[in-house]
Design an enzyme around this catalytic site. Sequence first.
Site, short mmCIF file in Angstrom:
data_model
loop_
_atom_site.label_atom_id
_atom_site.label_comp_id
_atom_site.label_asym_id
_atom_site.label_seq_id
_atom_site.Cartn_x
_atom_site.Cartn_y
_atom_site.Cartn_z
CB SER A 178 -0.94 -0.54 1.09
OG SER A 178 -1.77 0.51 0.67
CG HIS B 36 -5.67 -2.34 0.32
ND1 HIS B 36 -5.19 -1.71 -0.51
CD2 HIS B 36 -4.69 -1.82 1.72
CE1 HIS B 36 -3.56 -1.10 -0.22
NE2 HIS B 36 -4.01 -1.29 1.05
CG ASP C 9 -7.13 -2.50 -3.44
OD1 ASP C 9 -6.94 -1.61 -2.39
OD2 ASP C 9 -5.71 -3.05 -2.97
#
Length: 350
Positions: free
Chosen positions: A201, A324, A294
Amino acid sequence: MKIKNHPKLKKLAFKAQKIIIKRIVNLPKPILQKIAGKPITIDGQTFDLSLQVLLKLFGPPPNQVASVAATRAMMNTQSALLAQPDNKDIITDEFTLDVSGGDNIRLRRYRHRNAGKNNQPALVFYHGGGYVGGSLESHDLVCQQLASDGNCTVIAVDYRRTPEHSFPTPVNDGLAAFHYIVNNADKFGVDANRLAVGGDSAGGNLAAVVAQQTKGDTHPPKLQLLWVPWVDMSRERESYELFATGFFLERSKMRWFTEYYIDDEADKTNPMASPIFGEVKGVAPAVILVAGFDPLRDEGIAYADKLKEAGVETELKVYETLPHLFPLFAGEIEDAKVAFDDATRALRGL
């Protein structure tokens, strides 16, 4: 002292919660289906059944944006619930790096107890958390397993976070850490010619930026390992709408992260913030691991396409059943285990 805040009671409560969750996700499939109800299928993808049950039983209300403190505490306490167990063969120690403003940051090294002093390949790891949450603690078990299964040293970077330190401070910390590790490779017991950068991320964002900014160095990264990377802060692609709510990371939370991290609207297209706008020709080969459910799915795919078009050796994998946060789920969720194996296979090639 409040009884509910007693450390031993907290530890017992966490163990109990972990046992309950493990038992739930390992229930027979017919029982899971009965609890879950109708399968969730979006854009031709069907959500993981075990995770659907967990969200139904324990998921927060849609579009709930917690405070900074609550976000950080939640990541630190909940990240281990579906992660791999503590790995007793991995030894950790820490180093301190002076950075701008008279501050310092920690670098945590993960190394197999039998590694000795030989120079190993290494992964410089940047944790996720939207540049607001995440920490060395939230990704500790992930880093242990990466070091074990990847046959490498892992050095996790405790970069400073927003809102206390907005863009570009976390990026500058990430770059300073990479350069420090290269210049002190013997101190870390690693080979400066066999370094990877990686993260999930926001950590994937930082790893991609570091790969771009160091590609002309004497010792550039040999691999960039990007889990669910956040690479474009300037726009919301279709996946933001398709997976806006209900799958661990929501659109409202991404907007909140961006508002904290970026002070100047013009910086949303700065390659140091959004690496999709950077010059990628000549960067390290990439392995990009994207989740199907996601908001960031489409930009991860777009970044892989950009790398391929520039002639960069790129492997893209889309795990259609997963959300995610799947890098933190590889202890219990089967498809997340597969994804983790794909990541460590890349590390073993350093």
